[in-house]
Scaffold this motif. Structure first.
Motif, PDB file in Angstrom:
ATOM      1  N   TYR A  94       0.525  -1.085  -0.275  1.00 38.87           N
ATOM      2  CA  TYR A  94      -0.084   0.284  -0.301  1.00 38.87           C
ATOM      3  C   TYR A  94       0.525   1.371   0.012  1.00 38.87           C
ATOM      4  O   TYR A  94       1.836   1.704   0.496  1.00 38.87           O
ATOM      5  CB  TYR A  94      -0.948  -0.095   0.997  1.00 38.87           C
ATOM      6  N   THR A 124      -8.991  -1.653   2.692  1.00 41.85           N
ATOM      7  CA  THR A 124      -9.963  -2.910   3.248  1.00 41.85           C
ATOM      8  C   THR A 124     -10.867  -3.746   3.394  1.00 41.85           C
ATOM      9  O   THR A 124     -10.667  -4.781   3.303  1.00 41.85           O
ATOM     10  CB  THR A 124      -8.616  -3.311   4.144  1.00 41.85           C
ATOM     11  N   THR A 125     -11.786  -2.491   3.175  1.00 44.10           N
ATOM     12  CA  THR A 125     -13.450  -2.691   3.101  1.00 44.10           C
ATOM     13  C   THR A 125     -13.632  -3.302   1.601  1.00 44.10           C
ATOM     14  O   THR A 125     -13.181  -1.997   0.346  1.00 44.10           O
ATOM     15  CB  THR A 125     -13.944  -1.449   3.955  1.00 44.10           C
ATOM     16  N   PRO A 126     -14.516  -3.334   0.947  1.00 46.19           N
ATOM     17  CA  PRO A 126     -15.652  -3.704  -0.035  1.00 46.19           C
ATOM     18  C   PRO A 126     -15.822  -2.117  -0.973  1.00 46.19           C
ATOM     19  O   PRO A 126     -16.502  -1.623  -0.475  1.00 46.19           O
ATOM     20  CB  PRO A 126     -16.667  -4.379  -0.500  1.00 46.19           C
ATOM     21  N   VAL A 157     -16.788  -5.065  -3.977  1.00 44.09           N
ATOM     22  CA  VAL A 157     -15.559  -5.453  -5.669  1.00 44.09           C
ATOM     23  C   VAL A 157     -14.319  -5.377  -4.945  1.00 44.09           C
ATOM     24  O   VAL A 157     -14.563  -3.844  -3.474  1.00 44.09           O
ATOM     25  CB  VAL A 157     -15.785  -5.052  -6.859  1.00 44.09           C
ATOM     26  N   LYS A 158     -13.068  -5.533  -4.934  1.00 46.17           N
ATOM     27  CA  LYS A 158     -11.836  -5.198  -4.466  1.00 46.17           C
ATOM     28  C   LYS A 158     -11.794  -3.415  -4.319  1.00 46.17           C
ATOM     29  O   LYS A 158     -11.437  -2.992  -5.372  1.00 46.17           O
ATOM     30  CB  LYS A 158     -10.661  -5.987  -4.775  1.00 46.17           C
ATOM     31  N   CYS A 159     -11.315  -2.901  -3.707  1.00 51.73           N
ATOM     32  CA  CYS A 159     -11.209  -1.064  -3.636  1.00 51.73           C
ATOM     33  C   CYS A 159      -9.795  -1.095  -3.652  1.00 51.73           C
ATOM     34  O   CYS A 159      -8.666  -1.764  -3.266  1.00 51.73           O
ATOM     35  CB  CYS A 159     -12.504  -0.465  -2.481  1.00 51.73           C
ATOM     36  N   VAL A 160      -8.927  -0.241  -4.659  1.00 53.68           N
ATOM     37  CA  VAL A 160      -7.788  -0.466  -5.313  1.00 53.68           C
ATOM     38  C   VAL A 160      -7.027   0.606  -4.889  1.00 53.68           C
ATOM     39  O   VAL A 160      -5.912   1.176  -4.958  1.00 53.68           O
ATOM     40  CB  VAL A 160      -6.956  -0.661  -6.311  1.00 53.68           C
ATOM     41  N   ASP A 211      -3.125   0.083  -4.355  1.00 59.12           N
ATOM     42  CA  ASP A 211      -2.811  -0.692  -3.861  1.00 59.12           C
ATOM     43  C   ASP A 211      -1.659  -0.644  -4.533  1.00 59.12           C
ATOM     44  O   ASP A 211      -2.373  -0.838  -5.928  1.00 59.12           O
ATOM     45  CB  ASP A 211      -4.066  -2.005  -3.788  1.00 59.12           C
ATOM     46  N   CYS A 249      -9.130   0.644 -13.790  1.00 62.45           N
ATOM     47  CA  CYS A 249     -10.649  -0.211 -12.808  1.00 62.45           C
ATOM     48  C   CYS A 249     -11.223  -0.930 -12.804  1.00 62.45           C
ATOM     49  O   CYS A 249     -11.886  -1.931 -12.631  1.00 62.45           O
ATOM     50  CB  CYS A 249     -10.523   0.873 -11.533  1.00 62.45           C
ATOM     51  N   LEU A 254     -12.854  -3.223 -10.972  1.00 66.41           N
ATOM     52  CA  LEU A 254     -11.898  -2.871  -9.097  1.00 66.41           C
ATOM     53  C   LEU A 254     -12.645  -1.603  -9.002  1.00 66.41           C
ATOM     54  O   LEU A 254     -13.586  -1.034  -9.423  1.00 66.41           O
ATOM     55  CB  LEU A 254     -10.229  -3.004  -9.274  1.00 66.41           C
TER      56      LEU A 254
END
Length: 349
Positions: A94, A124-126, A157-160, A211, A249, A254
């Motif tokens: 990160y 770290t939260t969707p 979904v994954k947060c980046v 990320d 994304c 993402l």
């Protein structure tokens, strides 16, 4: 901050456009002292950096940049673009990136905002880009999904990418700031929201986190104005980078969030004097936005590097003949991907 993320998984990257970082570092000490810092000195800055003791940090200067990058690249790491060198050499998962004219903000209750902790919580939260939740982030404390939100989409979904905001001097463009010279942002809105898929957004590089392992290559120094200066409203590098990373994304499924955390941004610069320099960028946005709105990437592009190459080729084909700034940006994007892979392979060997 998420207990699942350890302090040694985070790098705080600071682009040093000012030589005396004493006040900046001391103000951030309660937050930054836990983490490894990467400070990249603007290659155009002549004075020696003044950095107080008591931090775990690495400082990179022009000779370090030249040694890693060499002379064969079209990428320029001067001005605000120096921070991208920090993204390049970091080996952490990160990255938190904050401009050196920003200080920790205070929330509505007067407590100091831990910008690092909030960014990591966002990452770290969707994220929920495919259906908008009217109570904003459903994963925030005290919030949830509203009636009618499809259960099939509630896992998110994954947060980046986490885009923080600013108190005091907001990130206006030069025309707006010149028209409203006394306007300051005093509204602390306690909210985070996912930016919907296919919606573009002017991502400011002043206060962001991402990320690095997933989208690091898509945050890049590419579009450089002919009259680029040393104030935020004289640049477009982060706006272009933000368009690129948002398209990447969306393509990869993402998430990107905006809102908390806030930082306090100090006044600096003369918007009227900067207006001529940034006017070029204001006009270019009228071509940039339709391009990115219509851009679709091939299914074979499955990594951030693949996507950046596709975007660069499309920029060259569709925009390159309209203005030399676009052709240069396309070349810088391709050079960036090569450099990212080269530095990554050399550090892992």
């Amino acid at each position: 901050m998420s207990l699942a993320v350890k302090d040694d998984e985070i790098d705080v990257v600071i682009g040093a456009l000012h030589s005396d970082l004493t006040s900046f570092m001391n103000e951030w000490r309660p937050i930054f002292s836990r983490f490894h810092l990467i400070i990249v000195k603007d290659p155009d800055l002549k004075e020696e950096l003044k950095i107080p003791e008591g931090f775990n940090l690495d400082v990179y200067k022009k000779p370090d940049i030249d040694q890693v990058v060499g002379s064969s690249t079209s990428i320029l790491f001067s001005g605000y673009s120096c921070r991208y060198f920090g993204y390049l050499v970091s080996r952490k998962k990160y990255i938190i990136s904050i401009d050196d004219d920003c200080l920790p903000a205070k929330d509505n209750k007067g407590f100091l905002v831990d910008a690092v902790a909030q960014h990591i919580t966002n990452l770290t939260t969707p994220a929920t880009p495919f259906f908008f939740n009217t109570l904003y982030d459903p994963f925030a404390e005290g919030a949830d999904f509203v009636r009618g939100y499809p259960f099939s989409l509630r896992s998110g979904v994954k947060c980046v990418l986490s885009c923080g905001l600013w108190l005091n001097l907001a990130d206006h463009d030069a025309p707006t700031q010149a028209l409203k010279p006394g306007q300051r942002n005093s509204r602390y809105v306690d909210a985070v929201m996912t930016i919907p898929a296919r919606a573009l957004v002017p991502i400011s590089g002043i206060n962001i986190a991402f990320d690095r392992e997933v989208v690091g290559p898509a945050l890049l120094p590419a579009l450089r104005l002919a009259g680029e200066g040393k104030f935020r409203w004289e640049t477009m590098e982060d706006i272009w980078s933000g368009m690129c990373v948002k398209v990447v994304c969306d393509h990869l499924g993402l998430g990107v969030k905006s809102g908390l955390p806030y930082v306090w941004r100090n006044d600096r610069g003369d918007a009227i004097a900067s207006l001529k320099k940034e006017w070029e960028g204001v006009k270019l946005m009228e071509e940039i936005v339709p391009f990115f709105q219509s851009l679709r990437l091939a299914r074979t592009a499955t990594t951030a590097e693949d996507c950046v190459v596709e975007v660069a080729n499309a920029v060259n084909e569709q925009l390159g003949s309209r203005d030399p700034v676009f052709a240069r940006a396309a070349k810088a994007m391709l050079d960036w991907v090569k450099l990212w892979k080269s530095v990554g392979s050399s550090s892992s060997s």
